[in-house]
Design an enzyme around this catalytic site. Sequence first.
Site, PDB file in Angstrom:
ATOM      1  N   LEU A  82       0.823  -1.201   0.000  1.00  0.00           N
ATOM      2  CA  LEU A  82       0.000   0.000   0.000  1.00  0.00           C
ATOM      3  C   LEU A  82       0.862   1.258   0.000  1.00  0.00           C
ATOM      4  CD1 LEU A  82      -2.715   1.393   0.116  1.00  0.00           C
ATOM      5  CD2 LEU A  82      -2.796   0.951   2.588  1.00  0.00           C
ATOM      6  N   TYR A  83       1.774   1.339   0.946  1.00  0.00           N
ATOM      7  CA  TYR A  83       2.654   2.502   1.056  1.00  0.00           C
ATOM      8  C   TYR A  83       3.553   2.634  -0.171  1.00  0.00           C
ATOM      9  CZ  TYR A  83       6.467   5.437   2.891  1.00  0.00           C
ATOM     10  OH  TYR A  83       7.423   6.401   3.068  1.00  0.00           O
ATOM     11  N   GLY A  84       4.212   1.548  -0.543  1.00  0.00           N
ATOM     12  CA  GLY A  84       5.133   1.592  -1.667  1.00  0.00           C
ATOM     13  C   GLY A  84       4.453   1.969  -2.968  1.00  0.00           C
TER      14      GLY A  84
ATOM     15  N   SER B 167       1.752   3.755  -3.364  1.00  0.00           N
ATOM     16  CA  SER B 167       1.349   5.172  -3.363  1.00  0.00           C
ATOM     17  C   SER B 167       2.531   6.061  -3.723  1.00  0.00           C
ATOM     18  CB  SER B 167       0.770   5.572  -2.000  1.00  0.00           C
ATOM     19  OG  SER B 167       1.771   5.645  -0.990  1.00  0.00           O
TER      20      SER B 167
END
Length: 250
Positions: A157-159, A161
């Site tokens: 999710l973080y990567g 984005s």
Amino acid sequence: MGSLDLTGRVALVTGATSGIGAATAALLAQRGAHVLVAGRDSSRGESVVAAIRGRGGKADFVAADLREAQSVRQLARRAVDLGSGRVDILVNNAGIYPFGPTEKAAEGEVDTVYALNVKAPFHLVAELAPAMAERGSGAIVNVSTVVAAYGAAGMALYGSSKAAVELLTKAWAAEYGPRGVRVNAVRSGPTRTEGTAGMDEELAALAAQAPAGRPAEPEEIAEAIAYLASDAASFVHGAVLPADGGRTAV
């Protein structure tokens, strides 16, 4: 040769009430910029501003919740007002970085990560870049992460984005660069901040994979951001500068 001096520039830094953002705000002010410190926490924001003013710098706090598009656009307009009609430097630093299995991510969490990490920079650039282009100058620096460059379990999710932010960086460089606006990104590695204070083991494990062998200090990432924001980087467009201790080099 271009200069690192930022005297007379107006810089908006999001997520500037702590960590990399606060370090960046302090450094830009030290180099002469009038820094607009954006964040949700007014007490922390005013503390950052007071510290900058205490060292003879110029700064103002601007409250903003970047999870809402309307609030993001209001921030841009407020920043222009405080900057006497302009913003010369935009640092898109605000972000959240939840880790964990994909199947454990709630729909609301997915929406929040993309709202803050992707949509907020998008709306700020939409609001501020056209005026920079009209003036024929400006610098935008987006803060990314090392996990945008490779697959890492628990960081989908973080990567993803931030991978979107890196593509936006290149697209915006192509769109606004011909009119004098430089758009670049800093790909940060694991960094010791207030937000990662409880993640010592995780930070150490990530840092051990890189040649530097240690987490970064916020000031080290701020130096890379300040370089890209300055005239010293006058011929740098659409670059993603790794400030990751060498992690993506090995």
